[in-house]
Design an enzyme around this catalytic site. Structure first.
Site, PDB file in Angstrom:
ATOM      1  N   HIS A 176       3.905  11.764  -1.193  1.00 28.62           N
ATOM      2  CA  HIS A 176       4.180  10.894  -0.044  1.00 28.62           C
ATOM      3  C   HIS A 176       5.687  10.814   0.111  1.00 28.62           C
ATOM      4  O   HIS A 176       6.417  10.834  -0.872  1.00 28.62           O
ATOM      5  CB  HIS A 176       3.638   9.473  -0.289  1.00 28.62           C
ATOM      6  CG  HIS A 176       4.195   8.465   0.681  1.00 28.62           C
ATOM      7  ND1 HIS A 176       3.640   8.271   1.922  1.00 28.62           N
ATOM      8  CD2 HIS A 176       5.299   7.664   0.615  1.00 28.62           C
ATOM      9  CE1 HIS A 176       4.379   7.367   2.576  1.00 28.62           C
ATOM     10  NE2 HIS A 176       5.383   6.983   1.808  1.00 28.62           N
ATOM     11  N   LYS A 202       1.467  12.135  -5.926  1.00 26.93           N
ATOM     12  CA  LYS A 202       0.083  11.659  -5.806  1.00 26.93           C
ATOM     13  C   LYS A 202      -0.790  12.150  -6.979  1.00 26.93           C
ATOM     14  O   LYS A 202      -0.380  13.054  -7.727  1.00 26.93           O
ATOM     15  CB  LYS A 202      -0.480  12.123  -4.457  1.00 26.93           C
ATOM     16  CG  LYS A 202       0.264  11.516  -3.252  1.00 26.93           C
ATOM     17  CD  LYS A 202      -0.415  11.918  -1.941  1.00 26.93           C
ATOM     18  CE  LYS A 202       0.275  11.302  -0.741  1.00 26.93           C
ATOM     19  NZ  LYS A 202      -0.435  11.617   0.534  1.00 26.93           N
ATOM     20  N   ASN A 212      -2.520  15.810  -1.060  1.00 24.77           N
ATOM     21  CA  ASN A 212      -1.413  16.694  -0.673  1.00 24.77           C
ATOM     22  C   ASN A 212      -0.119  16.462  -1.465  1.00 24.77           C
ATOM     23  O   ASN A 212       0.975  16.613  -0.931  1.00 24.77           O
ATOM     24  CB  ASN A 212      -1.187  16.640   0.839  1.00 24.77           C
ATOM     25  CG  ASN A 212      -0.829  15.249   1.324  1.00 24.77           C
ATOM     26  OD1 ASN A 212      -0.748  14.320   0.533  1.00 24.77           O
ATOM     27  ND2 ASN A 212      -0.606  15.105   2.612  1.00 24.77           N
ATOM     28  N   ARG A 235       4.381  20.799  -0.828  1.00 23.06           N
ATOM     29  CA  ARG A 235       2.954  20.826  -0.470  1.00 23.06           C
ATOM     30  C   ARG A 235       2.403  22.245  -0.442  1.00 23.06           C
ATOM     31  O   ARG A 235       1.263  22.483  -0.875  1.00 23.06           O
ATOM     32  CB  ARG A 235       2.739  20.104   0.854  1.00 23.06           C
ATOM     33  CG  ARG A 235       2.770  18.571   0.663  1.00 23.06           C
ATOM     34  CD  ARG A 235       2.863  17.838   1.959  1.00 23.06           C
ATOM     35  NE  ARG A 235       2.566  16.407   1.811  1.00 23.06           N
ATOM     36  CZ  ARG A 235       2.796  15.511   2.756  1.00 23.06           C
ATOM     37  NH1 ARG A 235       3.321  15.878   3.913  1.00 23.06           N
ATOM     38  NH2 ARG A 235       2.501  14.247   2.553  1.00 23.06           N
ATOM     39  N   THR A 244       1.998  17.877   6.440  1.00 18.82           N
ATOM     40  CA  THR A 244       0.912  17.081   5.845  1.00 18.82           C
ATOM     41  C   THR A 244      -0.219  17.975   5.330  1.00 18.82           C
ATOM     42  O   THR A 244      -0.733  17.768   4.228  1.00 18.82           O
ATOM     43  CB  THR A 244       0.349  16.100   6.897  1.00 18.82           C
ATOM     44  OG1 THR A 244       1.434  15.360   7.458  1.00 18.82           O
ATOM     45  CG2 THR A 244      -0.661  15.152   6.282  1.00 18.82           C
ATOM     46  N   GLU A 289       8.740   0.233   2.286  1.00 19.52           N
ATOM     47  CA  GLU A 289       8.046   0.835   1.143  1.00 19.52           C
ATOM     48  C   GLU A 289       8.813   0.604  -0.164  1.00 19.52           C
ATOM     49  O   GLU A 289       8.205   0.371  -1.210  1.00 19.52           O
ATOM     50  CB  GLU A 289       7.845   2.334   1.393  1.00 19.52           C
ATOM     51  CG  GLU A 289       6.843   2.598   2.517  1.00 19.52           C
ATOM     52  CD  GLU A 289       6.716   4.058   2.903  1.00 19.52           C
ATOM     53  OE1 GLU A 289       5.979   4.349   3.860  1.00 19.52           O
ATOM     54  OE2 GLU A 289       7.350   4.926   2.257  1.00 19.52           O
ATOM     55  N   PHE A 334      -9.279   8.507   8.376  1.00 20.68           N
ATOM     56  CA  PHE A 334      -9.206   8.913   6.978  1.00 20.68           C
ATOM     57  C   PHE A 334      -8.721   7.798   6.055  1.00 20.68           C
ATOM     58  O   PHE A 334      -8.518   8.019   4.859  1.00 20.68           O
ATOM     59  CB  PHE A 334      -8.306  10.152   6.828  1.00 20.68           C
ATOM     60  CG  PHE A 334      -6.918   9.971   7.379  1.00 20.68           C
ATOM     61  CD1 PHE A 334      -5.933   9.316   6.663  1.00 20.68           C
ATOM     62  CD2 PHE A 334      -6.599  10.472   8.636  1.00 20.68           C
ATOM     63  CE1 PHE A 334      -4.651   9.148   7.173  1.00 20.68           C
ATOM     64  CE2 PHE A 334      -5.314  10.306   9.158  1.00 20.68           C
ATOM     65  CZ  PHE A 334      -4.341   9.638   8.420  1.00 20.68           C
ATOM     66  N   TYR A 349      -0.808   1.618   2.460  1.00 20.43           N
ATOM     67  CA  TYR A 349      -1.166   2.475   3.589  1.00 20.43           C
ATOM     68  C   TYR A 349      -1.711   1.689   4.781  1.00 20.43           C
ATOM     69  O   TYR A 349      -2.370   2.266   5.643  1.00 20.43           O
ATOM     70  CB  TYR A 349      -2.166   3.543   3.141  1.00 20.43           C
ATOM     71  CG  TYR A 349      -1.517   4.748   2.484  1.00 20.43           C
ATOM     72  CD1 TYR A 349      -0.603   5.550   3.188  1.00 20.43           C
ATOM     73  CD2 TYR A 349      -1.813   5.115   1.183  1.00 20.43           C
ATOM     74  CE1 TYR A 349      -0.024   6.663   2.607  1.00 20.43           C
ATOM     75  CE2 TYR A 349      -1.224   6.227   0.589  1.00 20.43           C
ATOM     76  CZ  TYR A 349      -0.332   6.997   1.312  1.00 20.43           C
ATOM     77  OH  TYR A 349       0.247   8.101   0.746  1.00 20.43           O
TER      78      TYR A 349
HETATM   79  P1  ADP Z   1       2.411  12.324   5.831  1.00 22.82           P
HETATM   80  O1  ADP Z   1       2.026  11.991   4.405  1.00 22.82           O
HETATM   81  O2  ADP Z   1       2.771  13.773   5.987  1.00 22.82           O
HETATM   82  O3  ADP Z   1       3.459  11.400   6.386  1.00 22.82           O
HETATM   83  P2  ADP Z   1       0.488  10.855   7.451  1.00 22.82           P
HETATM   84  O4  ADP Z   1       1.432   9.701   7.358  1.00 22.82           O
HETATM   85  O5  ADP Z   1       0.055  11.285   8.804  1.00 22.82           O
HETATM   86  O6  ADP Z   1       1.094  12.143   6.713  1.00 22.82           O
HETATM   87  O7  ADP Z   1      -0.824  10.547   6.614  1.00 22.82           O
HETATM   88  C1  ADP Z   1      -0.754   9.837   5.394  1.00 22.82           C
HETATM   89  C2  ADP Z   1      -1.629  10.545   4.370  1.00 22.82           C
HETATM   90  O8  ADP Z   1      -2.986  10.446   4.799  1.00 22.82           O
HETATM   91  C3  ADP Z   1      -1.382  12.043   4.221  1.00 22.82           C
HETATM   92  O9  ADP Z   1      -0.304  12.351   3.361  1.00 22.82           O
HETATM   93  C4  ADP Z   1      -2.711  12.498   3.631  1.00 22.82           C
HETATM   94  O10 ADP Z   1      -2.808  12.185   2.245  1.00 22.82           O
HETATM   95  C5  ADP Z   1      -3.693  11.623   4.398  1.00 22.82           C
HETATM   96  N1  ADP Z   1      -4.182  12.304   5.605  1.00 22.82           N
HETATM   97  C6  ADP Z   1      -3.501  12.546   6.741  1.00 22.82           C
HETATM   98  N2  ADP Z   1      -4.252  13.176   7.673  1.00 22.82           N
HETATM   99  C7  ADP Z   1      -5.477  13.330   7.086  1.00 22.82           C
HETATM  100  C8  ADP Z   1      -6.710  13.898   7.519  1.00 22.82           C
HETATM  101  N3  ADP Z   1      -6.844  14.435   8.725  1.00 22.82           N
HETATM  102  N4  ADP Z   1      -7.748  13.877   6.648  1.00 22.82           N
HETATM  103  C9  ADP Z   1      -7.630  13.338   5.419  1.00 22.82           C
HETATM  104  N5  ADP Z   1      -6.495  12.767   4.959  1.00 22.82           N
HETATM  105  C10 ADP Z   1      -5.420  12.778   5.762  1.00 22.82           C
HETATM  106 MG    MG Z   2       3.361   9.309   6.621  1.00 23.07          MG
END
Ligand code: ADP
Ligand code: MG
Length: 138
Positions: free
Chosen positions: A117, A11, A114, A104, A93, A128, A59, A51
């Site tokens: 992805h 990212k 973070n 991370r 996450t 994807e 978010f 997304y």
């Molecule tokens: P992951 O990337 O660990 O699979 P998710 O699929 O739940 O996590 O979320 C997608 C992305 O959305 C996360 O990697 C992060 O960049 C963002 N994200 C997730 N939860 C939050 C939150 N509470 N506030 C802000 N951004 C978030």
């Molecule tokens: Mg995810």
């Protein structure tokens, strides 16, 4: 699981920090092979569609905006149990909750910015990969 493919994105926070090579090395050191790589800045349309599964989450807007703030490195990783292996390398996450030694924990800025992805299931990995590398999905 056997040989799998998964989609990874380094990212904008991580490309800005100049740690692309360090992150790609972790994949290779874990036995994952890079079979496709592309570096680009996502358009709002691309980030929004990528997304789309998170459209209803609070978010979503912040996430799409953030993903367009700089270049990202998109790659397809192949290897034994690639989806779970990559998720394990990534860590939780929220970087504050990510295990020590994960990508991370070591490189991420915040729960939004973070660092990486990674696909979370075989179905999402296939979708994807097709989204960014249609030529791999015949
Ligand atoms: P992951 O990337 O660990 O699979 P998710 O699929 O739940 O996590 O979320 C997608 C992305 O959305 C996360 O990697 C992060 O960049 C963002 N994200 C997730 N939860 C939050 C939150 N509470 N506030 C802000 N951004 C978030
Ligand atoms: Mg995810």
């Amino acid at each position: 699981m056997g040989l799998e493919r998964t989609l990874s994105i380094i990212k904008p926070d991580a490309t800005k920090k100049n740690v692309i090579g360090k992150i790609l090395s972790r994949f290779e050191e874990a036995g994952l092979k890079l079979i496709a790589v592309s570096m680009k800045t996502l358009s709002p349309e691309e980030a929004g569609e990528f997304y789309a599964v998170h459209r209803a989450r609070p978010f979503y807007g912040e996430l799409v905006d953030y993903m367009t703030t700089g270049p990202v490195v998109i790659s397809v990783l192949e290897g034994h149990d690639a989806i779970a292996t990559n998720r394990k390398l990534m860590g939780a996450t929220d970087p504050k909750k990510a295990d020590k030694g994960t990508i991370r924990a070591d490189f991420a800025e915040s729960i939004n910015a973070n660092a990486v992805h990674g696909s979370d299931s075989a179905e999402n990995a296939a979708n994807e990969i097709k989204f960014f590398f249609p030529e791999l999905s015949r």
